[in-house]
Design a protein around this motif. Structure first.
Motif: not given
Lengths: 298, 298
Positions: B250-259
């Motif tokens: 869950e902690g990588v949501e922002h980075e996953a979506l922004s990439n």
């Protein structure tokens, strides 16, 4: 990982496959099947059983003088191990294939063991009365069945109250390795798809816990039995990676290619990459799951 | 699975990431990073350490009075465990992040342990003389480094001849679960891709054996430490699936979506499916690898 079983009359079988003969009655019709028809496949199954003996069976110990049903004994590779480990127990080992039973009988005879009776039998149509056995043993069977919960439920019925069931299954989704290779991964995925096309489930190991619970068993306990292989373990490099796992995947080449699941050059690369894991810097991981549960009064 | 480490000056970090601060010197430049910046992430790391204590460290026992280098101690989650288990040994625990060291010092002080000295240090530029330590301990560090063999080789240099190195790493490719879910699998693959984009390797567990060999160590022995969780183990359902693994993904949501690695609705479904494995019929598997090797005269 499968055992030898042959449908009487099958002229040629895909060397993976499911739901095997077991599931024929009332579940999913299939014309042919089997792990273990060829000599090479028989040798693979024997290599597998020898290599994994300690990992899977060090604790397959039943109380003295138990009456045990082994459901789906195939050619007897596991029968030989558990009957030897439990010399005071009596095993009734059933399989739907007369041909496999013939091989199993011969194996046990050669091993001079007296505590196994082989019978033709079908987990979907058991011919034993309720509460006939103290314990039930199932190994590499559920992966081939279209309705494993029904099979377990039927086995529960012939088990006495207070008796236990022991189940061992593999899970091909647990296979990973170094060096990594997408092509090798795809060859494994072919085997998983083919087994699913036949109504089986090569990913069933991870499901043992819910399956046992759904079949009405109590005190369900499941644990992983992981095979980790690197070049510091040469007997596992040969016995497991080469002779068991890669050999099994190679065995589905014809069916994978004829179903257009991969093209031939990619398949060859994938198989080459599987064997690449047997080199000095290679690593291979695979996990079996072993579950035990109790029949309590409902 | 990572530990808290913060680059001084990092204003905001992706909650996965690599090669972390460790690898900054001469390997791969990164602007920011870190597992463990937020309070939530710190709690996750503590949950992880508590849950996995027995599995990973029941045999992390060093000979009495050894001088031990812990490389990459982060916020001290593992330090606390191994220092307590080896009260007669002295630990020199290094990390490149002053902020993490501050948290680690406070943790050890609160635990009233006297056998740990914290120092700022970098595995790619160690400030110890050759053969300074009897043993080296590394946990969840190599996954973040662009050149783990160089790091291990540097650590070998400060280890005395006859001394041992102990290494523990996870492998996100070892995660599988029931019910199966392609979306959940993809969320994990996002974390793996992001860690690779940062120069790290979330699949490093399976590589420990060849890495230790390549770094010049002898008698390399690696074994899996598999976490198997079903609902018969409620503390692991919470401690491992929810608070450790799913929380990390869950902690990588922002980075996953922004990439653009996944779209938001699929991501949400994937995370929901990860949590679905915590229900009564769910199962979750993950494997850590622990290796031990010896420095011999070359």
């Amino acid at each position: 990982m499968g055992k030898s079983r042959v449908l009487p009359g099958a002229e040629r079988m895909p060397s993976c496959g499911c739901p095997r003969d077991k599931a024929l009655n009332g579940y999913k019709k299939m014309s042919k099947y089997v792990h273990g028809y060829s000599d090479r496949e028989s040798k693979r199954l024997q290599d597998q059983a020898d290599t994994l003996d300690e990992l899977l069976h060090h604790d397959t110990i039943f109380p003295a003088k138990s009456e045990i049903l082994e459901a789906g004994c195939g050619v007897g590779s596991q029968t030989k191990i558990i009957a030897r480990k439990n010399p005071s127990c009596h095993f009734t080992s059933i399989d739907i294939s007369e041909r496999s039973l013939g091989i199993a009988r011969s194996l046990i005879r050669k091993s001079r063991m007296q505590n196994v009776t082989f019978q033709k039998g079908d987990v979907f149509n058991l011919h034993f009365g309720p509460e006939s056995f103290d314990h039930v043993f199932v190994c590499f069977l559920l992966e081939h069945l279209a309705d494993p919960v029904q099979a377990l439920s039927n086995l529960r019925n012939v088990l006495r109250t207070g008796g236990t069931i022991t189940v061992i299954e593999g899970d091909h989704g647990s296979a990973y390795f170094y060096p990594r290779s997408d092509a090798a991964r795809k060859t494994i995925d072919c085997q998983i798809k083919l087994q699913a096309m036949h109504g089986g489930n090569a990913l069933i190991g991870r499901e043992l816990y819910p399956l046992l619970c759904k079949a009405g068993f109590s005190d369900c306990r499941v644990g992983p039995r992981m095979v980790y292989v690197d070049s510091s373990k040469p007997s596992l490099v040969d016995g497991f990676i080469k002779n068991t796992f890669a050999a099994m995947i190679e065995g589905v080449e014809h069916e994978a290619l004829s179903n257009s699941l991969m093209d031939k050059s990619e398949w060859k690369r994938g198989i080459k990459d599987l064997y690449r894991t047997t080199e000095d810097d290679g690593v291979f991981c695979y996990t079996f799951f072993k579950g035990k549960a109790v029949k309590k009064r409902q």
